[in-house]
Enzyme design. Structure first.
Site, PDB file in Angstrom:
ATOM      1  NE  ARG A  52       2.770   6.539  -9.444  1.00 51.29           N
ATOM      2  CZ  ARG A  52       2.972   7.915  -8.970  1.00 51.29           C
ATOM      3  NH1 ARG A  52       2.673   8.674  -9.923  1.00 51.29           N
ATOM      4  NH2 ARG A  52       3.667   8.130  -8.016  1.00 51.29           N
ATOM      5  CB  SER A  55       3.628   3.301  -4.211  1.00 47.80           C
ATOM      6  OG  SER A  55       3.946   4.574  -3.752  1.00 47.80           O
ATOM      7  CD  GLU A  93       3.143   2.800  -8.760  1.00 48.24           C
ATOM      8  OE1 GLU A  93       2.636   3.771  -7.950  1.00 48.24           O
ATOM      9  OE2 GLU A  93       4.378   2.680  -8.846  1.00 48.24           O
TER      10      GLU A  93
HETATM   11  P1  FAD Z   1      10.196  -2.281 -15.394  1.00 51.48           P
HETATM   12  O1  FAD Z   1       9.894  -2.665 -13.828  1.00 51.48           O
HETATM   13  O2  FAD Z   1      11.110  -2.960 -15.952  1.00 51.48           O
HETATM   14  O3  FAD Z   1       8.829  -2.318 -16.127  1.00 51.48           O
HETATM   15  C1  FAD Z   1       7.629  -1.881 -15.750  1.00 51.48           C
HETATM   16  C2  FAD Z   1       6.579  -2.152 -16.795  1.00 51.48           C
HETATM   17  O4  FAD Z   1       6.904  -1.570 -18.138  1.00 51.48           O
HETATM   18  C3  FAD Z   1       6.496  -3.588 -17.285  1.00 51.48           C
HETATM   19  O5  FAD Z   1       5.204  -3.825 -17.498  1.00 51.48           O
HETATM   20  C4  FAD Z   1       7.349  -3.590 -18.459  1.00 51.48           C
HETATM   21  O6  FAD Z   1       7.063  -4.713 -19.327  1.00 51.48           O
HETATM   22  C5  FAD Z   1       7.179  -2.110 -19.181  1.00 51.48           C
HETATM   23  N1  FAD Z   1       8.347  -1.829 -19.907  1.00 51.48           N
HETATM   24  C6  FAD Z   1       9.384  -1.590 -19.318  1.00 51.48           C
HETATM   25  N2  FAD Z   1      10.144  -0.788 -20.322  1.00 51.48           N
HETATM   26  C7  FAD Z   1       9.261  -1.072 -21.548  1.00 51.48           C
HETATM   27  C8  FAD Z   1       9.595  -0.554 -22.936  1.00 51.48           C
HETATM   28  N3  FAD Z   1      10.773   0.025 -23.224  1.00 51.48           N
HETATM   29  N4  FAD Z   1       8.402  -0.893 -23.726  1.00 51.48           N
HETATM   30  C9  FAD Z   1       7.364  -1.344 -23.457  1.00 51.48           C
HETATM   31  N5  FAD Z   1       7.101  -1.567 -22.272  1.00 51.48           N
HETATM   32  C10 FAD Z   1       8.192  -1.506 -21.125  1.00 51.48           C
HETATM   33  N6  FAD Z   1       7.295   5.265  -9.633  1.00 51.48           N
HETATM   34  C11 FAD Z   1       7.000   6.632  -9.784  1.00 51.48           C
HETATM   35  O7  FAD Z   1       5.791   6.799 -10.685  1.00 51.48           O
HETATM   36  N7  FAD Z   1       6.947   7.465  -8.890  1.00 51.48           N
HETATM   37  C12 FAD Z   1       7.944   7.288  -7.798  1.00 51.48           C
HETATM   38  O8  FAD Z   1       8.146   8.122  -7.057  1.00 51.48           O
HETATM   39  C13 FAD Z   1       8.764   5.946  -7.726  1.00 51.48           C
HETATM   40  N8  FAD Z   1       9.324   5.697  -6.878  1.00 51.48           N
HETATM   41  C14 FAD Z   1       9.878   4.357  -6.834  1.00 51.48           C
HETATM   42  C15 FAD Z   1      10.861   4.175  -5.799  1.00 51.48           C
HETATM   43  C16 FAD Z   1      11.277   3.002  -5.598  1.00 51.48           C
HETATM   44  C17 FAD Z   1      12.345   2.609  -4.311  1.00 51.48           C
HETATM   45  C18 FAD Z   1      11.141   1.873  -6.485  1.00 51.48           C
HETATM   46  C19 FAD Z   1      11.774   0.410  -6.322  1.00 51.48           C
HETATM   47  C20 FAD Z   1      10.294   2.081  -7.817  1.00 51.48           C
HETATM   48  C21 FAD Z   1       9.435   3.319  -7.622  1.00 51.48           C
HETATM   49  N9  FAD Z   1       8.468   3.652  -8.761  1.00 51.48           N
HETATM   50  C22 FAD Z   1       8.122   5.090  -8.556  1.00 51.48           C
HETATM   51  C23 FAD Z   1       8.262   3.008  -9.558  1.00 51.48           C
HETATM   52  C24 FAD Z   1       9.298   2.515 -10.604  1.00 51.48           C
HETATM   53  O9  FAD Z   1      10.542   3.182 -10.686  1.00 51.48           O
HETATM   54  C25 FAD Z   1       8.777   3.154 -12.045  1.00 51.48           C
HETATM   55  O10 FAD Z   1       7.651   2.780 -12.346  1.00 51.48           O
HETATM   56  C26 FAD Z   1       9.597   2.865 -13.429  1.00 51.48           C
HETATM   57  O11 FAD Z   1       9.369   3.785 -14.244  1.00 51.48           O
HETATM   58  C27 FAD Z   1       9.885   1.685 -13.704  1.00 51.48           C
HETATM   59  O12 FAD Z   1      10.932   1.685 -14.752  1.00 51.48           O
HETATM   60  P2  FAD Z   1      11.744   0.060 -15.045  1.00 51.48           P
HETATM   61  O13 FAD Z   1      12.610   0.423 -16.292  1.00 51.48           O
HETATM   62  O14 FAD Z   1      12.047  -0.374 -13.922  1.00 51.48           O
HETATM   63  O15 FAD Z   1      10.338  -0.600 -15.477  1.00 51.48           O
HETATM   64  N1  EPU Z   2       1.462   8.188   5.437  1.00 46.76           N
HETATM   65  C1  EPU Z   2       0.964   7.492   6.535  1.00 46.76           C
HETATM   66  N2  EPU Z   2       1.517   6.209   6.520  1.00 46.76           N
HETATM   67  C2  EPU Z   2       2.278   5.543   5.884  1.00 46.76           C
HETATM   68  C3  EPU Z   2       2.893   6.184   4.626  1.00 46.76           C
HETATM   69  C4  EPU Z   2       2.056   7.420   4.417  1.00 46.76           C
HETATM   70  O1  EPU Z   2       0.182   7.986   7.374  1.00 46.76           O
HETATM   71  O2  EPU Z   2       2.927   4.645   6.269  1.00 46.76           O
HETATM   72  C5  EPU Z   2       0.854   9.279   4.926  1.00 46.76           C
HETATM   73  C6  EPU Z   2       1.923  10.327   4.872  1.00 46.76           C
HETATM   74  O3  EPU Z   2       2.025  10.752   6.596  1.00 46.76           O
HETATM   75  C7  EPU Z   2       1.504  11.292   4.152  1.00 46.76           C
HETATM   76  C8  EPU Z   2       0.576  10.613   2.994  1.00 46.76           C
HETATM   77  O4  EPU Z   2       0.211   9.471   3.494  1.00 46.76           O
HETATM   78  O5  EPU Z   2       0.394  12.294   4.788  1.00 46.76           O
HETATM   79  C9  EPU Z   2       1.267  10.491   1.909  1.00 46.76           C
HETATM   80  O6  EPU Z   2       2.611   9.862   1.877  1.00 46.76           O
HETATM   81  P1  EPU Z   2       3.646  10.158   0.955  1.00 46.76           P
HETATM   82  O7  EPU Z   2       3.914  11.746   0.901  1.00 46.76           O
HETATM   83  O8  EPU Z   2       4.901   9.388   1.403  1.00 46.76           O
HETATM   84  O9  EPU Z   2       3.248   9.857  -0.487  1.00 46.76           O
HETATM   85  P2  EPU Z   2       2.435   8.363  -1.044  1.00 46.76           P
HETATM   86  O10 EPU Z   2       1.150   8.916  -1.325  1.00 46.76           O
HETATM   87  O11 EPU Z   2       2.825   7.257  -0.123  1.00 46.76           O
HETATM   88  C10 EPU Z   2       3.170   9.126  -3.277  1.00 46.76           C
HETATM   89  C11 EPU Z   2       3.648   8.111  -4.698  1.00 46.76           C
HETATM   90  C12 EPU Z   2       5.102   7.919  -4.490  1.00 46.76           C
HETATM   91  C13 EPU Z   2       5.912   9.298  -4.659  1.00 46.76           C
HETATM   92  C14 EPU Z   2       5.535  10.215  -3.571  1.00 46.76           C
HETATM   93  C15 EPU Z   2       5.871  11.613  -3.666  1.00 46.76           C
HETATM   94  C16 EPU Z   2       1.721   6.846  -5.447  1.00 46.76           C
HETATM   95  C17 EPU Z   2       1.230   5.623  -5.616  1.00 46.76           C
HETATM   96  N3  EPU Z   2       2.896   6.859  -4.816  1.00 46.76           N
HETATM   97  O12 EPU Z   2       3.487   8.290  -2.245  1.00 46.76           O
HETATM   98  O13 EPU Z   2       5.298   7.109  -5.864  1.00 46.76           O
HETATM   99  O14 EPU Z   2       7.057   9.114  -4.747  1.00 46.76           O
HETATM  100  O15 EPU Z   2       3.988  10.229  -3.378  1.00 46.76           O
HETATM  101  O16 EPU Z   2       5.245  12.240  -4.640  1.00 46.76           O
HETATM  102  O17 EPU Z   2       1.080   7.699  -5.950  1.00 46.76           O
HETATM  103  C18 EPU Z   2       5.841   4.877  -6.558  1.00 46.76           C
HETATM  104  O18 EPU Z   2       4.832   5.116  -7.461  1.00 46.76           O
HETATM  105  O19 EPU Z   2       6.298   3.791  -6.689  1.00 46.76           O
HETATM  106  C19 EPU Z   2       6.111   5.947  -5.608  1.00 46.76           C
HETATM  107  C20 EPU Z   2       6.914   5.904  -4.797  1.00 46.76           C
END
Ligand code: FAD
Ligand code: EPU
Length: 347
Positions: free
Chosen positions: A172, A247, A343
Protein backbone atom coordinates in the site's frame (compact mmCIF):
# COMPACT_ATOMS: atom_id res chain seq x y z
CA UNK A 1 13.35 10.23 -18.85
CA UNK A 2 12.05 13.81 -18.82
CA UNK A 3 10.69 16.20 -21.41
CA UNK A 4 9.23 19.69 -21.23
CA UNK A 5 5.46 20.04 -21.31
CA UNK A 6 4.18 22.20 -24.18
CA UNK A 7 2.23 24.95 -22.53
CA UNK A 8 -1.10 25.56 -24.17
CA UNK A 9 -1.74 29.25 -24.58
CA UNK A 10 -5.18 28.99 -26.20
CA UNK A 11 -7.23 29.30 -23.04
CA UNK A 12 -10.68 27.82 -23.31
CA UNK A 13 -11.17 25.79 -20.14
CA UNK A 14 -13.18 27.12 -17.27
CA UNK A 15 -12.36 26.61 -13.65
CA UNK A 16 -15.60 26.26 -11.71
CA UNK A 17 -16.08 27.81 -8.27
CA UNK A 18 -17.50 26.27 -5.10
CA UNK A 19 -18.38 22.77 -6.34
CA UNK A 20 -19.77 20.03 -4.08
CA UNK A 21 -17.59 16.90 -4.02
CA UNK A 22 -20.45 14.76 -2.64
CA UNK A 23 -20.83 12.63 -5.76
CA UNK A 24 -17.06 12.50 -6.32
CA UNK A 25 -16.08 10.53 -3.20
CA UNK A 26 -17.24 7.06 -2.17
CA UNK A 27 -17.44 8.03 1.51
CA UNK A 28 -20.29 10.34 0.49
CA UNK A 29 -18.89 13.38 2.28
CA UNK A 30 -20.42 16.71 1.33
CA UNK A 31 -17.22 18.75 1.15
CA UNK A 32 -16.73 21.61 -1.30
CA UNK A 33 -13.89 22.47 -3.64
CA UNK A 34 -13.16 26.19 -3.78
CA UNK A 35 -12.21 25.67 -7.44
CA UNK A 36 -12.78 22.63 -9.66
CA UNK A 37 -11.81 21.52 -13.17
CA UNK A 38 -11.78 18.28 -15.16
CA UNK A 39 -9.04 17.40 -17.63
CA UNK A 40 -9.14 14.68 -20.25
CA UNK A 41 -5.95 15.26 -22.21
CA UNK A 42 -2.49 16.75 -21.97
CA UNK A 43 -3.54 20.04 -23.61
CA UNK A 44 -6.22 20.63 -21.03
CA UNK A 45 -3.84 19.72 -18.21
CA UNK A 46 -1.16 22.04 -19.55
CA UNK A 47 -3.69 24.84 -19.80
CA UNK A 48 -4.68 24.37 -16.16
CA UNK A 49 -1.03 24.23 -15.10
CA UNK A 50 -0.31 27.47 -16.93
CA UNK A 51 -2.91 29.11 -14.71
CA UNK A 52 -2.23 27.47 -11.34
CA UNK A 53 -0.94 24.33 -9.66
CA UNK A 54 -3.72 21.96 -8.56
CA UNK A 55 -4.07 21.50 -4.81
CA UNK A 56 -5.64 18.06 -5.11
CA UNK A 57 -5.87 15.48 -7.92
CA UNK A 58 -9.08 13.50 -7.87
CA UNK A 59 -9.61 10.11 -9.48
CA UNK A 60 -12.66 8.07 -8.48
CA UNK A 61 -12.54 9.43 -4.91
CA UNK A 62 -12.52 5.89 -3.47
CA UNK A 63 -9.50 6.28 -1.23
CA UNK A 64 -10.01 9.73 0.18
CA UNK A 65 -11.66 11.25 3.26
CA UNK A 66 -12.52 14.94 3.05
CA UNK A 67 -12.56 16.35 6.59
CA UNK A 68 -13.04 19.92 5.40
CA UNK A 69 -13.64 21.90 2.24
CA UNK A 70 -10.67 21.97 -0.13
CA UNK A 71 -9.15 25.43 -0.33
CA UNK A 72 -7.75 25.88 -3.83
CA UNK A 73 -8.09 23.84 -6.99
CA UNK A 74 -9.29 20.24 -7.31
CA UNK A 75 -8.56 18.70 -10.71
CA UNK A 76 -10.41 15.55 -11.70
CA UNK A 77 -8.54 13.21 -14.01
CA UNK A 78 -10.60 12.02 -16.99
CA UNK A 79 -7.77 10.88 -19.31
CA UNK A 80 -9.05 7.95 -21.39
CA UNK A 81 -7.61 5.37 -23.78
CA UNK A 82 -6.43 1.78 -24.03
CA UNK A 83 -3.65 1.04 -26.47
CA UNK A 84 -1.62 -2.11 -27.10
CA UNK A 85 1.87 -0.66 -27.50
CA UNK A 86 3.90 -3.87 -27.61
CA UNK A 87 3.01 -7.47 -28.24
CA UNK A 88 4.57 -10.85 -28.91
CA UNK A 89 3.12 -14.35 -28.78
CA UNK A 90 3.32 -14.49 -24.96
CA UNK A 91 2.78 -10.98 -23.67
CA UNK A 92 1.04 -7.73 -24.35
CA UNK A 93 1.88 -4.25 -23.02
CA UNK A 94 -1.20 -2.09 -22.70
CA UNK A 95 -1.08 1.65 -22.07
CA UNK A 96 -4.18 2.85 -20.22
CA UNK A 97 -5.28 6.47 -19.87
CA UNK A 98 -5.10 7.37 -16.19
CA UNK A 99 -8.77 8.31 -15.91
CA UNK A 100 -10.01 4.92 -17.11
CA UNK A 101 -12.00 2.98 -14.53
CA UNK A 102 -9.80 0.26 -13.01
CA UNK A 103 -12.42 -2.49 -12.88
CA UNK A 104 -13.59 -1.83 -16.44
CA UNK A 105 -9.97 -2.26 -17.58
CA UNK A 106 -9.80 -5.56 -15.69
CA UNK A 107 -12.96 -6.72 -17.48
CA UNK A 108 -11.49 -5.54 -20.80
CA UNK A 109 -8.40 -7.70 -20.12
CA UNK A 110 -10.48 -10.69 -18.98
CA UNK A 111 -12.55 -10.42 -22.16
CA UNK A 112 -9.37 -10.80 -24.24
CA UNK A 113 -7.91 -13.51 -21.98
CA UNK A 114 -5.03 -11.21 -20.98
CA UNK A 115 -3.80 -12.40 -17.60
CA UNK A 116 -2.32 -10.73 -14.54
CA UNK A 117 -4.97 -8.41 -13.07
CA UNK A 118 -7.96 -10.76 -12.66
CA UNK A 119 -7.36 -11.00 -8.87
CA UNK A 120 -7.70 -7.21 -8.73
CA UNK A 121 -11.27 -7.29 -10.03
CA UNK A 122 -13.85 -4.94 -8.55
CA UNK A 123 -11.39 -2.53 -6.92
CA UNK A 124 -13.00 0.88 -7.36
CA UNK A 125 -11.22 3.92 -8.75
CA UNK A 126 -9.07 4.89 -11.68
CA UNK A 127 -6.03 3.42 -13.41
CA UNK A 128 -4.02 6.54 -12.51
CA UNK A 129 -4.51 6.12 -8.77
CA UNK A 130 -3.58 2.42 -8.80
CA UNK A 131 0.20 3.04 -8.56
CA UNK A 132 -0.21 5.61 -5.76
CA UNK A 133 -0.75 2.90 -3.16
CA UNK A 134 0.23 -0.10 -5.33
CA UNK A 135 -3.29 -1.53 -5.13
CA UNK A 136 -3.51 -5.12 -4.04
CA UNK A 137 -6.00 -7.88 -3.33
CA UNK A 138 -6.30 -11.64 -3.25
CA UNK A 139 -2.57 -12.35 -3.46
CA UNK A 140 -1.69 -9.92 -6.28
CA UNK A 141 -0.32 -6.38 -6.25
CA UNK A 142 -0.16 -3.89 -9.10
CA UNK A 143 3.65 -3.94 -9.04
CA UNK A 144 3.61 -7.51 -10.43
CA UNK A 145 2.21 -6.31 -13.78
CA UNK A 146 3.34 -2.70 -13.77
CA UNK A 147 5.76 -1.62 -16.52
CA UNK A 148 5.78 2.19 -16.35
CA UNK A 149 3.74 5.33 -15.98
CA UNK A 150 3.83 8.80 -17.47
CA UNK A 151 3.36 11.76 -15.20
CA UNK A 152 3.55 15.53 -15.33
CA UNK A 153 5.53 17.34 -12.65
CA UNK A 154 3.03 20.03 -11.75
CA UNK A 155 5.54 22.62 -10.52
CA UNK A 156 8.27 22.13 -13.14
CA UNK A 157 5.77 21.42 -15.96
CA UNK A 158 7.86 18.55 -17.26
CA UNK A 159 6.81 15.06 -18.33
CA UNK A 160 8.55 12.05 -16.83
CA UNK A 161 8.34 8.29 -17.33
CA UNK A 162 8.72 6.15 -14.22
CA UNK A 163 9.61 2.50 -14.67
CA UNK A 164 8.68 -0.12 -12.08
CA UNK A 165 11.77 0.07 -9.85
CA UNK A 166 11.60 3.90 -9.72
CA UNK A 167 8.14 3.79 -8.14
CA UNK A 168 9.49 2.12 -4.96
CA UNK A 169 6.38 0.01 -4.59
CA UNK A 170 5.66 -1.56 -1.22
CA UNK A 171 2.59 -2.77 0.66
CA UNK A 172 0.00 0.00 0.00
CA UNK A 173 2.85 2.36 -0.76
CA UNK A 174 4.92 3.99 -3.51
CA UNK A 175 7.15 6.98 -4.06
CA UNK A 176 3.99 8.95 -4.91
CA UNK A 177 2.66 8.52 -1.36
CA UNK A 178 5.99 9.52 0.14
CA UNK A 179 8.86 11.51 -1.37
CA UNK A 180 6.87 12.67 -4.44
CA UNK A 181 3.51 13.10 -2.71
CA UNK A 182 1.26 15.61 -4.54
CA UNK A 183 4.01 16.52 -7.03
CA UNK A 184 3.07 14.48 -10.11
CA UNK A 185 -0.12 14.18 -12.12
CA UNK A 186 -0.16 10.62 -13.52
CA UNK A 187 -1.52 10.62 -17.09
CA UNK A 188 -1.09 6.99 -18.19
CA UNK A 189 -0.06 3.59 -16.85
CA UNK A 190 1.37 0.70 -18.89
CA UNK A 191 0.79 -2.88 -17.71
CA UNK A 192 2.34 -6.14 -18.91
CA UNK A 193 -0.26 -8.89 -19.30
CA UNK A 194 0.12 -12.52 -20.32
CA UNK A 195 -1.46 -13.99 -23.46
CA UNK A 196 -0.74 -17.61 -22.55
CA UNK A 197 0.96 -19.60 -19.78
CA UNK A 198 -1.02 -17.47 -17.32
CA UNK A 199 0.33 -17.46 -13.75
CA UNK A 200 -3.01 -18.12 -12.08
CA UNK A 201 -3.10 -17.20 -8.42
CA UNK A 202 -5.80 -19.09 -6.54
CA UNK A 203 -4.05 -19.63 -3.24
CA UNK A 204 -5.35 -16.57 -1.38
CA UNK A 205 -8.29 -16.71 0.99
CA UNK A 206 -11.39 -18.34 -0.28
CA UNK A 207 -10.72 -18.25 -4.04
CA UNK A 208 -10.13 -22.00 -4.32
CA UNK A 209 -13.20 -22.79 -2.22
CA UNK A 210 -15.36 -20.45 -4.30
CA UNK A 211 -14.12 -22.09 -7.51
CA UNK A 212 -14.85 -25.54 -6.05
CA UNK A 213 -18.36 -24.48 -5.04
CA UNK A 214 -19.05 -23.42 -8.61
CA UNK A 215 -17.72 -26.75 -9.92
CA UNK A 216 -14.60 -25.29 -11.56
CA UNK A 217 -11.52 -27.52 -11.35
CA UNK A 218 -9.47 -25.93 -14.15
CA UNK A 219 -9.71 -22.21 -13.47
CA UNK A 220 -9.33 -19.55 -16.14
CA UNK A 221 -8.70 -15.82 -16.01
CA UNK A 222 -12.44 -15.29 -16.20
CA UNK A 223 -13.39 -17.80 -13.51
CA UNK A 224 -10.87 -16.24 -11.09
CA UNK A 225 -12.21 -12.77 -11.85
CA UNK A 226 -15.76 -14.04 -11.27
CA UNK A 227 -14.73 -15.71 -7.99
CA UNK A 228 -13.03 -12.54 -6.72
CA UNK A 229 -16.09 -10.46 -7.70
CA UNK A 230 -18.34 -12.87 -5.83
CA UNK A 231 -16.15 -12.94 -2.69
CA UNK A 232 -15.72 -9.17 -2.62
CA UNK A 233 -19.44 -8.54 -3.18
CA UNK A 234 -20.28 -10.75 -0.20
CA UNK A 235 -17.72 -9.16 2.13
CA UNK A 236 -17.29 -5.50 1.31
CA UNK A 237 -19.99 -2.84 1.44
CA UNK A 238 -21.02 -1.33 -1.90
CA UNK A 239 -20.21 2.41 -1.78
CA UNK A 240 -23.33 3.07 -3.86
CA UNK A 241 -25.35 1.81 -0.87
CA UNK A 242 -23.21 2.76 2.13
CA UNK A 243 -20.39 5.28 2.06
CA UNK A 244 -16.90 3.85 2.58
CA UNK A 245 -13.37 3.83 1.16
CA UNK A 246 -12.49 0.16 1.61
CA UNK A 247 -9.95 -0.64 4.35
CA UNK A 248 -9.48 2.52 6.38
CA UNK A 249 -6.20 1.39 7.95
CA UNK A 250 -3.29 -0.67 6.64
CA UNK A 251 -2.66 -4.05 8.20
CA UNK A 252 0.24 -3.43 10.61
CA UNK A 253 3.54 -5.09 9.74
CA UNK A 254 5.81 -6.03 12.66
CA UNK A 255 8.95 -8.06 13.08
CA UNK A 256 7.96 -11.69 13.62
CA UNK A 257 9.74 -11.58 17.00
CA UNK A 258 7.57 -8.61 18.09
CA UNK A 259 4.48 -10.47 16.95
CA UNK A 260 5.50 -13.50 19.04
CA UNK A 261 5.82 -11.35 22.16
CA UNK A 262 2.30 -10.03 21.58
CA UNK A 263 0.94 -13.47 20.78
CA UNK A 264 2.25 -14.76 24.11
CA UNK A 265 -0.07 -12.23 25.78
CA UNK A 266 -2.94 -12.71 23.30
CA UNK A 267 -2.90 -16.38 22.25
CA UNK A 268 -5.70 -15.95 19.65
CA UNK A 269 -3.69 -13.42 17.70
CA UNK A 270 -2.56 -14.54 14.24
CA UNK A 271 -0.50 -13.16 11.38
CA UNK A 272 0.49 -13.65 7.75
CA UNK A 273 4.19 -14.28 7.23
CA UNK A 274 6.04 -11.69 5.18
CA UNK A 275 9.55 -11.81 3.71
CA UNK A 276 12.59 -11.02 5.90
CA UNK A 277 11.02 -12.20 9.18
CA UNK A 278 8.14 -9.73 9.15
CA UNK A 279 4.54 -10.50 10.03
CA UNK A 280 1.35 -8.80 8.86
CA UNK A 281 -1.43 -8.68 11.46
CA UNK A 282 -5.04 -8.35 10.28
CA UNK A 283 -6.21 -4.93 11.47
CA UNK A 284 -9.85 -6.00 11.07
CA UNK A 285 -9.31 -8.69 13.70
CA UNK A 286 -7.59 -6.24 16.10
CA UNK A 287 -10.45 -3.77 15.70
CA UNK A 288 -13.07 -6.49 16.21
CA UNK A 289 -11.29 -7.69 19.38
CA UNK A 290 -11.60 -4.15 20.73
CA UNK A 291 -15.38 -4.35 20.36
CA UNK A 292 -15.57 -2.01 17.38
CA UNK A 293 -17.08 -4.30 14.73
CA UNK A 294 -20.40 -2.83 13.63
CA UNK A 295 -20.20 -0.10 16.29
CA UNK A 296 -21.24 3.43 15.43
CA UNK A 297 -21.12 6.93 16.83
CA UNK A 298 -23.96 8.85 15.26
CA UNK A 299 -23.78 8.30 11.50
CA UNK A 300 -20.17 7.06 11.42
CA UNK A 301 -18.95 3.61 12.36
CA UNK A 302 -17.45 0.36 11.16
CA UNK A 303 -19.08 -2.14 8.85
CA UNK A 304 -21.03 -4.95 10.46
CA UNK A 305 -19.13 -7.63 8.47
CA UNK A 306 -15.70 -5.98 8.17
CA UNK A 307 -14.40 -3.89 11.07
CA UNK A 308 -11.54 -2.50 8.98
CA UNK A 309 -14.02 -0.68 6.74
CA UNK A 310 -15.26 2.58 8.24
CA UNK A 311 -18.65 3.60 6.97
CA UNK A 312 -20.87 6.63 6.58
CA UNK A 313 -24.38 5.50 7.48
CA UNK A 314 -25.67 8.68 5.83
CA UNK A 315 -25.02 12.34 6.45
CA UNK A 316 -21.79 11.92 8.43
CA UNK A 317 -19.17 14.62 8.04
CA UNK A 318 -15.54 13.74 7.38
CA UNK A 319 -14.73 14.77 10.95
CA UNK A 320 -17.29 12.24 12.28
CA UNK A 321 -15.48 9.45 10.40
CA UNK A 322 -12.14 10.74 11.64
CA UNK A 323 -13.38 10.73 15.26
CA UNK A 324 -14.27 7.03 14.91
CA UNK A 325 -10.84 6.39 13.36
CA UNK A 326 -9.09 8.08 16.31
CA UNK A 327 -11.15 6.10 18.83
CA UNK A 328 -10.25 2.87 17.06
CA UNK A 329 -6.57 3.80 17.01
CA UNK A 330 -6.70 4.52 20.76
CA UNK A 331 -8.55 1.27 21.53
CA UNK A 332 -6.16 -0.89 19.50
CA UNK A 333 -3.14 0.90 20.88
CA UNK A 334 -4.15 0.53 24.50
CA UNK A 335 -4.96 -3.18 24.10
CA UNK A 336 -2.13 -4.25 21.73
CA UNK A 337 0.40 -1.36 21.73
CA UNK A 338 0.05 -1.24 17.93
CA UNK A 339 -0.59 2.06 16.16
CA UNK A 340 -2.85 1.55 13.14
CA UNK A 341 -1.85 3.77 10.23
CA UNK A 342 -4.48 5.06 7.80
CA UNK A 343 -4.52 3.70 4.28
CA UNK A 344 -7.06 6.31 3.20
CA UNK A 345 -5.79 9.74 2.12
CA UNK A 346 -7.14 12.18 4.70
CA UNK A 347 -7.58 15.79 3.67
P1 FAD B 1 -8.76 8.71 -5.37
O1 FAD B 1 -9.44 8.30 -4.13
O2 FAD B 1 -9.46 9.71 -6.23
O3 FAD B 1 -7.30 9.27 -5.01
C1 FAD B 1 -6.47 8.55 -4.14
C2 FAD B 1 -5.12 9.27 -4.04
O4 FAD B 1 -4.45 9.20 -5.30
C3 FAD B 1 -5.24 10.76 -3.73
O5 FAD B 1 -4.14 11.15 -2.94
C4 FAD B 1 -5.16 11.42 -5.10
O6 FAD B 1 -4.69 12.75 -5.07
C5 FAD B 1 -4.18 10.51 -5.81
N1 FAD B 1 -4.39 10.45 -7.26
C6 FAD B 1 -5.51 10.00 -7.88
N2 FAD B 1 -5.34 10.03 -9.21
C7 FAD B 1 -4.09 10.53 -9.44
C8 FAD B 1 -3.34 10.83 -10.61
N3 FAD B 1 -3.83 10.63 -11.83
N4 FAD B 1 -2.09 11.34 -10.45
C9 FAD B 1 -1.57 11.56 -9.22
N5 FAD B 1 -2.25 11.31 -8.07
C10 FAD B 1 -3.49 10.80 -8.18
N6 FAD B 1 -7.57 -0.66 -2.57
C11 FAD B 1 -6.74 -1.73 -2.69
O7 FAD B 1 -5.51 -1.58 -2.84
N7 FAD B 1 -7.23 -3.01 -2.63
C12 FAD B 1 -8.53 -3.26 -2.46
O8 FAD B 1 -8.93 -4.42 -2.42
C13 FAD B 1 -9.42 -2.16 -2.35
N8 FAD B 1 -10.74 -2.37 -2.17
C14 FAD B 1 -11.58 -1.31 -2.04
C15 FAD B 1 -12.95 -1.55 -1.86
C16 FAD B 1 -13.84 -0.51 -1.74
C17 FAD B 1 -15.32 -0.80 -1.55
C18 FAD B 1 -13.38 0.83 -1.81
C19 FAD B 1 -14.34 1.98 -1.72
C20 FAD B 1 -12.02 1.10 -1.98
C21 FAD B 1 -11.11 0.03 -2.09
N9 FAD B 1 -9.72 0.22 -2.26
C22 FAD B 1 -8.88 -0.84 -2.41
C23 FAD B 1 -9.18 1.59 -2.27
C24 FAD B 1 -9.26 2.31 -3.65
O9 FAD B 1 -10.18 1.68 -4.48
C25 FAD B 1 -7.90 2.35 -4.35
O10 FAD B 1 -6.94 2.98 -3.55
C26 FAD B 1 -7.97 3.07 -5.70
O11 FAD B 1 -6.75 2.92 -6.39
C27 FAD B 1 -8.28 4.56 -5.55
O12 FAD B 1 -8.54 5.06 -6.84
P2 FAD B 1 -9.30 6.45 -7.04
O13 FAD B 1 -9.20 6.78 -8.49
O14 FAD B 1 -10.65 6.40 -6.46
O15 FAD B 1 -8.35 7.43 -6.22
N1 EPU C 1 -11.12 -10.16 10.25
C1 EPU C 1 -11.74 -10.22 11.47
N2 EPU C 1 -12.70 -9.29 11.72
C2 EPU C 1 -13.07 -8.33 10.83
C3 EPU C 1 -12.41 -8.29 9.59
C4 EPU C 1 -11.42 -9.23 9.32
O1 EPU C 1 -11.44 -11.05 12.32
O2 EPU C 1 -13.96 -7.55 11.14
C5 EPU C 1 -10.11 -11.21 9.94
C6 EPU C 1 -10.65 -12.13 8.85
O3 EPU C 1 -11.42 -13.18 9.40
C7 EPU C 1 -9.39 -12.66 8.22
C8 EPU C 1 -8.43 -11.46 8.37
O4 EPU C 1 -8.97 -10.61 9.37
O5 EPU C 1 -8.89 -13.75 8.92
C9 EPU C 1 -8.21 -10.69 7.07
O6 EPU C 1 -9.46 -10.21 6.61
P1 EPU C 1 -9.79 -10.06 5.03
O7 EPU C 1 -9.47 -11.32 4.33
O8 EPU C 1 -11.17 -9.53 4.93
O9 EPU C 1 -8.74 -9.02 4.50
P2 EPU C 1 -8.18 -7.67 5.11
O10 EPU C 1 -6.80 -7.91 5.60
O11 EPU C 1 -9.14 -7.07 6.06
C10 EPU C 1 -7.04 -6.92 2.91
C11 EPU C 1 -6.89 -5.63 2.16
C12 EPU C 1 -8.11 -5.42 1.27
C13 EPU C 1 -8.15 -6.57 0.26
C14 EPU C 1 -8.28 -7.89 1.03
C15 EPU C 1 -8.19 -9.08 0.11
C16 EPU C 1 -5.53 -4.12 3.48
C17 EPU C 1 -5.49 -2.94 4.37
N3 EPU C 1 -6.75 -4.51 3.08
O12 EPU C 1 -8.14 -6.77 3.78
O13 EPU C 1 -7.93 -4.21 0.55
O14 EPU C 1 -9.25 -6.41 -0.61
O15 EPU C 1 -7.20 -7.98 1.99
O16 EPU C 1 -6.91 -9.19 -0.40
O17 EPU C 1 -4.49 -4.67 3.16
C18 EPU C 1 -8.33 -1.88 0.66
O18 EPU C 1 -7.11 -1.74 0.61
O19 EPU C 1 -9.12 -0.91 0.69
C19 EPU C 1 -8.89 -3.21 0.68
C20 EPU C 1 -10.18 -3.46 0.75
Amino acid sequence: MRSILNINTKYCMTIQQNISLLSFNTFGIDAYAEQYAEVSNINELSEILSKQKPDFILGGGSNVLFTKDVQGLVVKNNFTGKEVIQEDENEVHVKFGAGENWHECVLWAVERDYGGIENLSLIPGTIGAAPIQNIGAYGVELKQVFVSLEAVHMQEKSIRTFVNRECLFGYRSSIFKNEFKDQYFITSVTLKLTKNNHQLNTSYGTIEKTLENTGIDTPSIRSISDAVISIRSSKLPDPAKIGNAGSFFKNPVLLKSQFEVLQAKHPDMFCYDMPNNYAKIPAGWLIEQCGWKGKRIGNAGTHINQALVLVNHGGAAGEDILRVAYEIQDAVHSKYQILLKPEVNIL
